[in-house]
Design a protein around this motif. Structure first.
Motif, PDB file in Angstrom:
ATOM      1  N   MET A  71       0.827  -1.198   0.000  1.00  0.00           N
ATOM      2  CA  MET A  71       0.000   0.000   0.000  1.00  0.00           C
ATOM      3  C   MET A  71       0.871   1.261   0.000  1.00  0.00           C
ATOM      4  SD  MET A  71      -3.043   1.051   2.659  1.00  0.00           S
ATOM      5  CE  MET A  71      -2.322   0.028   3.873  1.00  0.00           C
ATOM      6  N   LEU A  72       1.990   1.229   0.713  1.00  0.00           N
ATOM      7  CA  LEU A  72       2.872   2.400   0.768  1.00  0.00           C
ATOM      8  C   LEU A  72       3.477   2.735  -0.592  1.00  0.00           C
ATOM      9  CD1 LEU A  72       4.751   1.764   4.138  1.00  0.00           C
ATOM     10  CD2 LEU A  72       3.034   3.524   3.677  1.00  0.00           C
ATOM     11  N   GLU A  73       3.561   1.737  -1.466  1.00  0.00           N
ATOM     12  CA  GLU A  73       4.136   1.963  -2.792  1.00  0.00           C
ATOM     13  C   GLU A  73       3.201   2.757  -3.705  1.00  0.00           C
ATOM     14  OE1 GLU A  73       7.215   1.123  -4.226  1.00  0.00           O
ATOM     15  OE2 GLU A  73       7.708   0.903  -2.112  1.00  0.00           O
ATOM     16  N   ILE A  74       1.910   2.694  -3.465  1.00  0.00           N
ATOM     17  CA  ILE A  74       0.951   3.306  -4.394  1.00  0.00           C
ATOM     18  C   ILE A  74       1.165   4.810  -4.544  1.00  0.00           C
ATOM     19  CG2 ILE A  74      -1.515   3.773  -4.806  1.00  0.00           C
ATOM     20  CD1 ILE A  74      -2.002   0.904  -3.627  1.00  0.00           C
ATOM     21  N   PRO A  75       1.225   5.598  -3.452  1.00  0.00           N
ATOM     22  CA  PRO A  75       1.454   7.041  -3.635  1.00  0.00           C
ATOM     23  C   PRO A  75       2.833   7.367  -4.217  1.00  0.00           C
ATOM     24  CG  PRO A  75       0.550   6.594  -1.461  1.00  0.00           C
ATOM     25  CD  PRO A  75       0.925   5.269  -2.065  1.00  0.00           C
ATOM     26  N   LYS A  76       3.771   6.465  -4.036  1.00  0.00           N
ATOM     27  CA  LYS A  76       5.109   6.670  -4.593  1.00  0.00           C
ATOM     28  C   LYS A  76       5.116   6.396  -6.102  1.00  0.00           C
ATOM     29  CE  LYS A  76       9.787   4.869  -4.083  1.00  0.00           C
ATOM     30  NZ  LYS A  76      10.620   3.886  -3.429  1.00  0.00           N
ATOM     31  N   LYS A  77       4.371   5.385  -6.502  1.00  0.00           N
ATOM     32  CA  LYS A  77       4.408   4.909  -7.892  1.00  0.00           C
ATOM     33  C   LYS A  77       3.477   5.681  -8.831  1.00  0.00           C
ATOM     34  CE  LYS A  77       4.111   0.545 -10.405  1.00  0.00           C
ATOM     35  NZ  LYS A  77       3.876  -0.897 -10.298  1.00  0.00           N
ATOM     36  N   TYR A  78       2.312   6.061  -8.334  1.00  0.00           N
ATOM     37  CA  TYR A  78       1.299   6.675  -9.207  1.00  0.00           C
ATOM     38  C   TYR A  78       1.069   8.129  -8.838  1.00  0.00           C
ATOM     39  CZ  TYR A  78       0.411   1.757 -10.180  1.00  0.00           C
ATOM     40  OH  TYR A  78       0.551   0.438 -10.525  1.00  0.00           O
ATOM     41  N   LYS A  79       1.063   9.005  -9.838  1.00  0.00           N
ATOM     42  CA  LYS A  79       0.944  10.443  -9.589  1.00  0.00           C
ATOM     43  C   LYS A  79      -0.299  11.078 -10.218  1.00  0.00           C
ATOM     44  CE  LYS A  79       4.724  10.434  -7.277  1.00  0.00           C
ATOM     45  NZ  LYS A  79       4.600  10.404  -5.839  1.00  0.00           N
ATOM     46  N   ARG A  80      -1.004  10.341 -11.097  1.00  0.00           N
ATOM     47  CA  ARG A  80      -2.199  10.885 -11.749  1.00  0.00           C
ATOM     48  C   ARG A  80      -3.431  10.351 -11.035  1.00  0.00           C
ATOM     49  NH1 ARG A  80      -0.591   9.290 -16.447  1.00  0.00           N
ATOM     50  NH2 ARG A  80      -2.241   7.802 -16.747  1.00  0.00           N
ATOM     51  N   LEU A  81      -4.145  11.240 -10.366  1.00  0.00           N
ATOM     52  CA  LEU A  81      -5.248  10.843  -9.504  1.00  0.00           C
ATOM     53  C   LEU A  81      -6.546  11.534  -9.896  1.00  0.00           C
ATOM     54  CD1 LEU A  81      -3.354  11.633  -6.169  1.00  0.00           C
ATOM     55  CD2 LEU A  81      -3.238   9.502  -7.464  1.00  0.00           C
ATOM     56  N   MET A 129      -9.205  -0.163   0.732  1.00  0.00           N
ATOM     57  CA  MET A 129     -10.435   0.327   1.368  1.00  0.00           C
ATOM     58  C   MET A 129     -10.128   0.858   2.762  1.00  0.00           C
ATOM     59  SD  MET A 129     -13.515  -2.345   0.379  1.00  0.00           S
ATOM     60  CE  MET A 129     -12.903  -3.705   1.337  1.00  0.00           C
ATOM     61  N   ASN A 130     -10.903   1.865   3.149  1.00  0.00           N
ATOM     62  CA  ASN A 130     -10.885   2.375   4.519  1.00  0.00           C
ATOM     63  C   ASN A 130      -9.510   2.919   4.932  1.00  0.00           C
ATOM     64  OD1 ASN A 130     -12.190   2.989   6.956  1.00  0.00           O
ATOM     65  ND2 ASN A 130     -11.612   1.036   7.864  1.00  0.00           N
ATOM     66  N   LYS A 131      -8.809   3.541   3.994  1.00  0.00           N
ATOM     67  CA  LYS A 131      -7.503   4.144   4.272  1.00  0.00           C
ATOM     68  C   LYS A 131      -7.448   5.534   3.646  1.00  0.00           C
ATOM     69  CE  LYS A 131      -5.561   0.473   6.116  1.00  0.00           C
ATOM     70  NZ  LYS A 131      -5.504   0.368   7.547  1.00  0.00           N
ATOM     71  N   CYS A 132      -6.735   6.438   4.304  1.00  0.00           N
ATOM     72  CA  CYS A 132      -6.566   7.796   3.792  1.00  0.00           C
ATOM     73  C   CYS A 132      -5.302   7.875   2.937  1.00  0.00           C
ATOM     74  CB  CYS A 132      -6.484   8.794   4.948  1.00  0.00           C
ATOM     75  SG  CYS A 132      -6.173  10.494   4.391  1.00  0.00           S
ATOM     76  N   PHE A 133      -5.455   8.276   1.686  1.00  0.00           N
ATOM     77  CA  PHE A 133      -4.329   8.378   0.757  1.00  0.00           C
ATOM     78  C   PHE A 133      -3.268   9.334   1.304  1.00  0.00           C
ATOM     79  CE2 PHE A 133      -2.013   9.435  -3.090  1.00  0.00           C
ATOM     80  CZ  PHE A 133      -2.057   8.274  -3.839  1.00  0.00           C
ATOM     81  N   LYS A 134      -3.701  10.455   1.849  1.00  0.00           N
ATOM     82  CA  LYS A 134      -2.774  11.448   2.411  1.00  0.00           C
ATOM     83  C   LYS A 134      -1.965  10.841   3.555  1.00  0.00           C
ATOM     84  CE  LYS A 134      -2.798  15.791   5.020  1.00  0.00           C
ATOM     85  NZ  LYS A 134      -3.654  16.872   5.555  1.00  0.00           N
ATOM     86  N   LYS A 135      -2.637  10.164   4.472  1.00  0.00           N
ATOM     87  CA  LYS A 135      -1.945   9.571   5.620  1.00  0.00           C
ATOM     88  C   LYS A 135      -0.950   8.505   5.174  1.00  0.00           C
ATOM     89  CE  LYS A 135      -5.608  10.389   9.005  1.00  0.00           C
ATOM     90  NZ  LYS A 135      -6.656   9.747   9.842  1.00  0.00           N
ATOM     91  N   VAL A 136      -1.320   7.705   4.205  1.00  0.00           N
ATOM     92  CA  VAL A 136      -0.421   6.671   3.694  1.00  0.00           C
ATOM     93  C   VAL A 136       0.788   7.324   3.028  1.00  0.00           C
ATOM     94  CG1 VAL A 136      -0.192   4.765   2.043  1.00  0.00           C
ATOM     95  CG2 VAL A 136      -2.207   4.905   3.525  1.00  0.00           C
ATOM     96  N   HIS A 137       0.550   8.398   2.287  1.00  0.00           N
ATOM     97  CA  HIS A 137       1.659   9.121   1.661  1.00  0.00           C
ATOM     98  C   HIS A 137       2.600   9.690   2.731  1.00  0.00           C
ATOM     99  CE1 HIS A 137       3.593  12.643  -0.333  1.00  0.00           C
ATOM    100  NE2 HIS A 137       3.824  11.716  -1.240  1.00  0.00           N
ATOM    101  N   LEU A 138       2.030  10.256   3.765  1.00  0.00           N
ATOM    102  CA  LEU A 138       2.845  10.821   4.860  1.00  0.00           C
ATOM    103  C   LEU A 138       3.680   9.735   5.548  1.00  0.00           C
ATOM    104  CD1 LEU A 138       0.334  13.367   6.432  1.00  0.00           C
ATOM    105  CD2 LEU A 138       2.590  13.916   5.486  1.00  0.00           C
ATOM    106  N   GLY A 164       4.738   6.975   4.195  1.00  0.00           N
ATOM    107  CA  GLY A 164       5.799   6.636   3.243  1.00  0.00           C
ATOM    108  C   GLY A 164       6.920   7.652   3.246  1.00  0.00           C
ATOM    109  N   LYS A 165       6.557   8.943   3.338  1.00  0.00           N
ATOM    110  CA  LYS A 165       7.585   9.994   3.389  1.00  0.00           C
ATOM    111  C   LYS A 165       8.430   9.870   4.655  1.00  0.00           C
ATOM    112  CE  LYS A 165       6.851  14.264   2.371  1.00  0.00           C
ATOM    113  NZ  LYS A 165       6.316  15.618   2.195  1.00  0.00           N
ATOM    114  N   LYS A 166       7.779   9.599   5.780  1.00  0.00           N
ATOM    115  CA  LYS A 166       8.499   9.466   7.055  1.00  0.00           C
ATOM    116  C   LYS A 166       9.439   8.276   7.048  1.00  0.00           C
ATOM    117  CE  LYS A 166       5.131  11.802   9.938  1.00  0.00           C
ATOM    118  NZ  LYS A 166       4.078  11.667  10.935  1.00  0.00           N
ATOM    119  N   MET A 167       9.056   7.253   6.289  1.00  0.00           N
ATOM    120  CA  MET A 167       9.874   6.047   6.202  1.00  0.00           C
ATOM    121  C   MET A 167      10.954   6.193   5.124  1.00  0.00           C
ATOM    122  SD  MET A 167       6.921   3.151   6.643  1.00  0.00           S
ATOM    123  CE  MET A 167       8.051   1.784   6.524  1.00  0.00           C
ATOM    124  N   GLY A 168      10.967   7.343   4.464  1.00  0.00           N
ATOM    125  CA  GLY A 168      11.986   7.590   3.435  1.00  0.00           C
ATOM    126  C   GLY A 168      11.684   6.971   2.101  1.00  0.00           C
TER     127      GLY A 168
END
Length: 133
Positions: A1-11, A117-126, A128-132
């Motif tokens: 799931m953490l890879e999704i905001p890293k891999k895809y940019k067109r939303l 499902m039931n996850k915030c895209f912004k929170k997951v992106h954050l 991922g950023k914190k984990m580098g």
């Protein structure tokens, strides 16, 4: 799931709001600041955060077809959105916090689309950023 905001940019954000108090507005604002290409979907607005709004996914021009469809709608409204999204061939259907629809999930997965499902895209992106990532 953490890879999704890293891999895809067109939303596409289905249920995008013009109201700064709404989560969909806050998420969209954040994603735009982070460099994502975001297309808001809302049947009654013409512009949100300086972006042209489309009334539905089916009215998107092909060059704006999203890699990820983020859904901010009630769970019972998700299945028709996923049915409409199939023609756009997104890589991911993402249902925000509080949005769970098993039937829509099964349909998307049957078409080779990853579902969150039931996850915030912004929170997951954050995260991922914190984990580098």
């Amino acid at each position: 799931m953490l890879e999704i905001p890293k891999k895809y940019k067109r939303l596409a954000i289905v249920g995008a709001s013009h109201n700064p108090d709404r989560p969909s507005y806050q998420v969209m604002e954040y994603l735009l600041k982070e460099g994502f290409e975001v297309v808001p979907i809302n049947p009654v607005r013409e512009e949100i955060l300086g972006k042209k709004v489309y009334p539905s996914l089916s009215q998107l021009p092909e060059e704006l077809y999203p890699e990820v469809v983020i859904i901010f709608r009630k769970p019972e409204m998700v299945l028709p959105i996923v049915e409409e999204a199939l023609a756009l061939k997104p890589k991911v259907i993402w249902m925000q916090e509080g949005v769970i629809n098993e039937e829509a999930k099964k349909l998307a997965e049957a078409h080779g689309i990853k579902v969150v499902m039931n996850k915030c895209f912004k929170k997951v992106h954050l995260i991922g950023k914190k984990m580098g990532q």
